[in-house]
Enzyme design. Structure first.
Site, PDB file in Angstrom:
ATOM      1  N   GLY A   1      -0.648  17.551   2.712  1.00  0.00           N
ATOM      2  CA  GLY A   1      -0.433  18.245   1.449  1.00  0.00           C
ATOM      3  C   GLY A   1       0.260  19.589   1.609  1.00  0.00           C
ATOM      4  O   GLY A   1       0.453  20.313   0.629  1.00  0.00           O
ATOM      5  N   THR A  53       7.109  18.530   3.119  1.00  0.00           N
ATOM      6  CA  THR A  53       5.649  18.393   3.124  1.00  0.00           C
ATOM      7  C   THR A  53       5.218  17.184   3.946  1.00  0.00           C
ATOM      8  O   THR A  53       6.024  16.303   4.243  1.00  0.00           O
ATOM      9  CB  THR A  53       5.124  18.226   1.689  1.00  0.00           C
ATOM     10  N   ASP A  54       3.932  17.175   4.326  1.00  0.00           N
ATOM     11  CA  ASP A  54       3.397  15.995   4.995  1.00  0.00           C
ATOM     12  C   ASP A  54       2.097  15.565   4.317  1.00  0.00           C
ATOM     13  O   ASP A  54       1.671  16.162   3.328  1.00  0.00           O
ATOM     14  CB  ASP A  54       3.238  16.232   6.506  1.00  0.00           C
ATOM     15  N   ALA A  55       1.491  14.516   4.850  1.00  0.00           N
ATOM     16  CA  ALA A  55       0.330  13.915   4.202  1.00  0.00           C
ATOM     17  C   ALA A  55      -0.867  14.849   4.140  1.00  0.00           C
ATOM     18  O   ALA A  55      -1.837  14.573   3.420  1.00  0.00           O
ATOM     19  CB  ALA A  55      -0.047  12.606   4.912  1.00  0.00           C
TER      20      ALA A  55
END
Lengths: 146, 146, 146, 146
Positions: C20, C16-18
């Protein structure tokens, strides 16, 4: 047409695989680093855009299409330069062409479409006006940063 | 003391580096996968916990300390099993011991401290009561899942 | 035409990344995992192929082209299924079409070209005959593995 | 004791997770980048060391122990500096202490043990003499590179 940004970066252990060369998925990371530094040079922090308390201006870029052609392998310790060219500007998306080079050698070339979305709903939204204006600024002919 | 969970997983290209073996940072990923599946077996989805609309029960685990000792290298295509042992349970944190094994061979052993935080403020909070109760349940003596 | 392989996998924190959601580059990893398990089911370990002491049969697959279209985001804890379809078989390369699905929802679709090379020189070579023969075997209509 | 090297680097999307902060495993990558640049400044390319045609001087560093304490989260677009301090020098291994800072704020601190091995057999070997001599050179008091 010269690139609007060129970003230098090193190949580290994390980028390599058991074939002894850079893992192909990592070129998408390299391309993304160059786009991030290009937006930063235009005055845009994606973290600030994303977490903007000001609802109407909160925006996030998402990648919707990628095409990458791998021509030559990069290796641990190589210094590569990744450029950014804007091929098409829409109201809510951009088509970017990117090359990864090691000196004069072309290692990989990619076409990346990024779309602007609302960070909460992930629904498409117009690229903020001030960023549209910043995109109008001419790029430096050779904008290497390290 | 038997582990409360054992998670099987394959080593893929993405996990290897130019040394021909698994990149050491990836064992932290392997350990995390096993902890996630263990929490899932207890009935906890971390995504549901994190995005809970119910303020008081929204919770997220963050890693605050890691220690890993690397004993033998794993390679592409290896099948490894990663276990989970709870060494200490506090009101807001857990100390977990984890091993990565390839058959009988111990590849890496880690001690991971995870803390429970509020997903918005990132401030420490008590582990939700129902999860504390789920942690009281005895683990299966050999809980291999693939 | 049914896929020749379907591989289930979980989305973990690492993916995952920032924003979401799953980081787009990681779909190339997901696709690769499914191709590796498909080759394994045909009897081929890429590690054994790569390190074969027998010069003439040493072979390694490298990715030469990728196209991915991202349709819907995946999130932490999602269970996704990634399939493999062989679109074209050449003497030294394969064109593979791959989809990532969450239940009935199509998340991403990719076209991946892989080429067979000598692991030492990285020069193109014919796909080994026995693997060519294995590729002739019909795939199961629904070959889910987890 | 001042660090022998300080390496600046940016946090990109690839480094973040759904918690909105840097994924903890990625600090091991950040630490590794700083060690690589430090060795390069001493005149050592790890790729050249690894692939040295000269058998007796072929050498590769592997990580055998890591301890990391996570103090504050880093976020997308942060500029962080990672330093390198040599705590112990043995004939075949080094103990390195590393800090990741954002301005004056300490984000993470790590202790990394690296061992020198033969790249083919992965067996321990002495650190090459010329690198041992290079390690004797005093480090700059503040060696920031970007």
């Amino acid at each position: 047409m010269p690139p609007v940004h060129v970003q230098g970066m090193r190949v580290y252990w994390e980028d390599t695989d058991a074939g002894g060369v850079v893992f192909y998925a990592d070129y998408l990371k390299f391309f993304e680093r160059a786009r991030t530094e290009w937006l930063r040079r235009l005055g845009y922090s994606q973290e600030a855009m994303r977490t903007s308390a000001n609802g109407p201006s909160a925006a996030m870029f998402v990648v919707t299409d990628t095409q990458v052609k791998y021509l030559r392998p990069a290796r641990l310790d190589d210094w590569i330069e990744v450029d950014v060219q804007v091929m098409r500007r829409g109201s809510a998306s951009l088509d970017i062409r990117q090359q990864a080079l090691r000196g004069p050698e072309l290692l990989a070339v990619g076409s990346i479409r990024i779309g602007c979305v609302d960070p909460t709903t992930l629904r498409p939204r117009r690229i903020p006006d001030d960023l549209q204006q910043a995109l109008d600024m001419p790029g430096p002919e050779n904008a290497t940063t390290s």
